[in-house]
Design a protein around this motif. Structure first.
Motif, PDB file in Angstrom:
ATOM      1  N   ASP A  16       0.825  -1.206   0.000  1.00  0.00           N
ATOM      2  CA  ASP A  16       0.000   0.000   0.000  1.00  0.00           C
ATOM      3  C   ASP A  16       0.863   1.262   0.000  1.00  0.00           C
ATOM      4  O   ASP A  16       0.651   2.171  -0.795  1.00  0.00           O
ATOM      5  CB  ASP A  16      -0.931  -0.012   1.214  1.00  0.00           C
ATOM      6  N   GLU A  17       1.861   1.296   0.875  1.00  0.00           N
ATOM      7  CA  GLU A  17       2.699   2.488   0.992  1.00  0.00           C
ATOM      8  C   GLU A  17       3.568   2.713  -0.242  1.00  0.00           C
ATOM      9  O   GLU A  17       3.803   3.851  -0.632  1.00  0.00           O
ATOM     10  CB  GLU A  17       3.574   2.384   2.244  1.00  0.00           C
ATOM     11  N   SER A  18       4.023   1.628  -0.856  1.00  0.00           N
ATOM     12  CA  SER A  18       4.892   1.780  -2.029  1.00  0.00           C
ATOM     13  C   SER A  18       4.098   2.139  -3.274  1.00  0.00           C
ATOM     14  O   SER A  18       4.601   2.842  -4.146  1.00  0.00           O
ATOM     15  CB  SER A  18       5.678   0.498  -2.288  1.00  0.00           C
ATOM     16  N   GLY A  19       2.874   1.627  -3.381  1.00  0.00           N
ATOM     17  CA  GLY A  19       2.081   1.853  -4.584  1.00  0.00           C
ATOM     18  C   GLY A  19       2.638   1.125  -5.796  1.00  0.00           C
ATOM     19  O   GLY A  19       2.251   1.413  -6.924  1.00  0.00           O
ATOM     20  N   LEU A  20       3.542   0.182  -5.548  1.00  0.00           N
ATOM     21  CA  LEU A  20       4.214  -0.528  -6.633  1.00  0.00           C
ATOM     22  C   LEU A  20       3.782  -1.979  -6.711  1.00  0.00           C
ATOM     23  O   LEU A  20       3.278  -2.542  -5.747  1.00  0.00           O
ATOM     24  CB  LEU A  20       5.737  -0.480  -6.406  1.00  0.00           C
ATOM     25  N   ASP A  21       4.029  -2.593  -7.862  1.00  0.00           N
ATOM     26  CA  ASP A  21       3.925  -4.034  -8.011  1.00  0.00           C
ATOM     27  C   ASP A  21       5.280  -4.596  -7.600  1.00  0.00           C
ATOM     28  O   ASP A  21       6.312  -4.182  -8.150  1.00  0.00           O
ATOM     29  CB  ASP A  21       3.636  -4.431  -9.461  1.00  0.00           C
ATOM     30  N   LEU A  22       5.296  -5.504  -6.630  1.00  0.00           N
ATOM     31  CA  LEU A  22       6.544  -6.032  -6.102  1.00  0.00           C
ATOM     32  C   LEU A  22       6.569  -7.548  -6.175  1.00  0.00           C
ATOM     33  O   LEU A  22       5.542  -8.199  -6.020  1.00  0.00           O
ATOM     34  CB  LEU A  22       6.736  -5.598  -4.644  1.00  0.00           C
TER      35      LEU A  22
END
Length: 77
Positions: A16-22
């Motif tokens: 959520d905090e990164s907003g990235l696909d990891l």
């Protein structure tokens, strides 16, 4: 929900905090857990609809955001 644990919350918060696909490897590195542990946990989160996969990468779903915001309880998942 008795299957959820602290790792699950940390995974959801990171996504959520990164907003990235990891990838599970990147999540494991950032949370200081083994890749195999993260893979097992993220499979459960995906099965419950809290995260979504895009190939080998994962992002938080709207349901996951609702859970973090307190709009959805673990029992409702």
């Amino acid at each position: 929900m008795d299957w959820m644990n602290q790792t699950d919350d940390r995974i959801l918060e990171l996504l959520d905090e990164s907003g990235l696909d990891l990838s599970p490897s990147v999540i494991a590195h950032n949370l200081d857990y083994s890749r195999s542990w993260i893979s097992r946990r993220i499979d459960k989160l995906e099965d419950s609809g809290l995260v979504e996969a895009d190939g080998t990468y994962y992002h938080i779903s709207e349901k996951g955001r609702d859970y973090l915001a307190g709009d959805l309880t673990a029992e409702e998942i």
